[in-house]
Design an enzyme around this catalytic site. Structure first.
Site, PDB file in Angstrom:
ATOM      1  N   ALA A   1       0.854  -1.196   0.000  1.00 50.77           N
ATOM      2  CA  ALA A   1       0.000   0.000   0.000  1.00 50.77           C
ATOM      3  C   ALA A   1       0.884   1.239   0.000  1.00 50.77           C
ATOM      4  O   ALA A   1       2.109   1.145   0.178  1.00 50.77           O
ATOM      5  CB  ALA A   1      -0.891   0.005   1.238  1.00 50.77           C
ATOM      6  N   LYS A   2       0.323   2.372  -0.207  1.00 50.46           N
ATOM      7  CA  LYS A   2       1.047   3.637  -0.060  1.00 50.46           C
ATOM      8  C   LYS A   2       0.020   4.735   0.153  1.00 50.46           C
ATOM      9  O   LYS A   2      -1.118   4.640  -0.345  1.00 50.46           O
ATOM     10  CB  LYS A   2       1.853   3.939  -1.325  1.00 50.46           C
ATOM     11  CG  LYS A   2       3.045   4.813  -1.073  1.00 50.46           C
ATOM     12  CD  LYS A   2       4.185   3.994  -0.485  1.00 50.46           C
ATOM     13  CE  LYS A   2       5.395   4.803  -0.125  1.00 50.46           C
ATOM     14  NZ  LYS A   2       6.514   3.921   0.270  1.00 50.46           N
TER      15      LYS A   2
END
Ligand code: NAD
Length: 432
Positions: A121-122
């Site tokens: 994720a980011k």
């Protein structure tokens, strides 16, 4: 599945390699190559290429002068096939959703290479921290977190620091989440201050991991650490720790650089002195431990190991042929672009790819999460031992994969990662 296999063209929308690459397109070009070698079926290929969730939020903030300003925030979950998704939050004035999407995918492959039970994720907020007060940054962080309460969670999605975010910001994320949950939940975020459930060894983890895999690569080429020559680009967290630890192993650090200068000393730079200089003066400029050279010359020094640990796109088709190191250990994310790959391969340079060489950070983040969940904290010795074990195992697995498919370590790492995620996806099945 059979119908898909019959299609004449196995892949859709292959990632183009533009003239001027950006690191994320470079990363996706390597993803494509590994997917092709693996013979990934089109459905799985498309599944793994796209993020599973992309969230854009508005963050209204009352600024210190009373004005209301609206910031845009993002969180992208690339996938959570292997476990809860994991990835940093960056604060940057020109961040885009596309950049966050690519960085999220990067995290998926990094966690898979390291055998960490996390997806990728980011997150990001489009803001310029240099123009914000600490109070405004705290407000942005808390509102960002509360807007994403149904995304974040120790079993769902776990953020961490990234560009322009730090321990204090992670503490605010943890506190905001905990306030809403009506209980203290330290495992919702990593990279926290030690006093708040952070892990010993986290600060040095990326450099330590980089040192470990560099020694393994040296062993493969029959280079003994004692007296081996090393050049390090970037003297920040990753570069300075890697230089220090390699020097402790007997290596001769003949070149170091930061944004202010590059220095060369064939007899070996005194790294403890350079560290003390930077602790006092912030930048390397003025340090008398070596002769000033240009930034380009540093990358082209005759040495056993080059460690690009500053930023992306440092080794490209323009200078790859001039790089004389036998080993490149990518401390930074994306320092070598895809156009440089064939040149380095032709020369026989052993490149330890970023998704392995700098994965020590996310590995100790995983340890932090595990310690928080158990409520039992490890000694520094235990953290470092377990990090070493995992780095060594992953290096060996990548090396074997590369040998099996007769490809460079980078493609070996992508094959390992994609294969693992694809197999897990197939066993889990496509729901509904
Ligand atoms: P940092 O800000 O602590 O250090 C960066 C260093 O690079 C500084 O010394 C800076 O002066 C130098 N630098 C910047 N531009 C330069 C240039 N053009 N030429 C030479 N030197 C230059 O950052 P960091 O945390 O050490 O991160 C460095 C790289 O490693 C980044 O690509 C980052 O994404 C990656 N990385 C960091 C971690 C981590 O745990 N810190 C983990 C994985 C990857």
């Amino acid at each position: 599945m059979e119908r898909a296999a019959e299609r004449p063209t196995p892949y859709h929308e292959p990632t183009p390699i533009p003239d001027k690459e950006n690191p994320f397109e470079s990363m996706m070009a390597r993803f494509d190559k590994a997917a092709e070698i693996l013979g990934l079926e089109p459905g799985i290929y498309n599944y793994l290429k796209r993020p599973s969730r992309q969230v854009i939020i508005s963050i209204p903030i009352q600024m210190d002068d009373g004005r209301i300003e609206i910031f845009e925030g993002y969180r992208v979950i690339h996938n959570d096939i292997l476990g809860p998704s994991k990835g940093g939050i960056r604060y940057s004035p020109d961040v885009t959703l596309d950049e966050v999407k690519a960085l999220a995918a990067w995290m998926t492959w990094k966690c898979a290479v390291m055998n960490i039970p996390f997806g990728g994720a980011k997150g990001a907020v489009r803001c310029d921290v240099t123009k914000l007060t600490p109070v405004e940054i705290e407000k942005i962080t808390r509102r960002y977190t509360s807007n994403l309460l149904d995304i974040f969670g120790p079993d769902r999605d776990i953020p961490a620091p990234d560009m322009n975010t730090n321990e204090q910001i992670m503490a605010w994320v943890m506190d905001t989440y905990s306030m809403h949950m009506r209980r203290t939940e330290t495992a919702v975020v990593t990279g926290k201050p030690l006093i708040l459930g952070g892990s010993l060894g986290r600060r040095e983890a990326t450099g330590r991991g980089c040192m470990i895999v560099t020694l393994q690569a040296m062993a493969k080429l029959g280079i003994k650490p004692r007296g081996a020559t090393v050049a390090v680009q970037g003297f920040g967290n990753v570069g300075s720790v890697t230089a220090q630890l390699l020097a402790e192993q007997g290596c001769k650090i003949i070149g170091i650089s930061d944004v202010s200068t590059a220095l060369h000393n064939p007899k070996g730079i005194d790294i403890p002195k350079a560290l003390a200089w930077v602790a006092k003066n912030k930048l390397l400029e003025g340090f008398k431990g070596g002769e000033p050279i240009s930034q380009e010359e540093l990358l082209e020094l005759q040495c056993d190991v080059l460690i690009p640990a500053a930023m992306e796109e440092q080794i490209t088709a323009a200078n790859a042929a001039k790089v004389r190191a036998k080993i490149i250990a990518e401390g930074a994310n994306g320092p070598t672009d895809a156009t440089a790959d064939p040149i380095l391969q032709e020369k026989g340079t052993l490149v330890i790819p970023d998704i392995l060489a700098n994965a020590g950070g996310v590995t100790v983040s995983y340890f932090e999460w595990a310690q928080d969940r158990a409520g039992y904290f490890w000694t520094l010795d235990r953290v470092n031992h377990r990090l070493e074990r995992m780095m060594r195992q992953s290096f060996d697995a990548v090396y074997e994969k590369a040998a099996e498919f007769k490809v460079p370590l980078r493609i070996g790492a992508y094959i390992l990662a994609i294969d693992k995620v694809a197999k897990t996806l197939k066993i889990r099945g496509i729901y509904a």
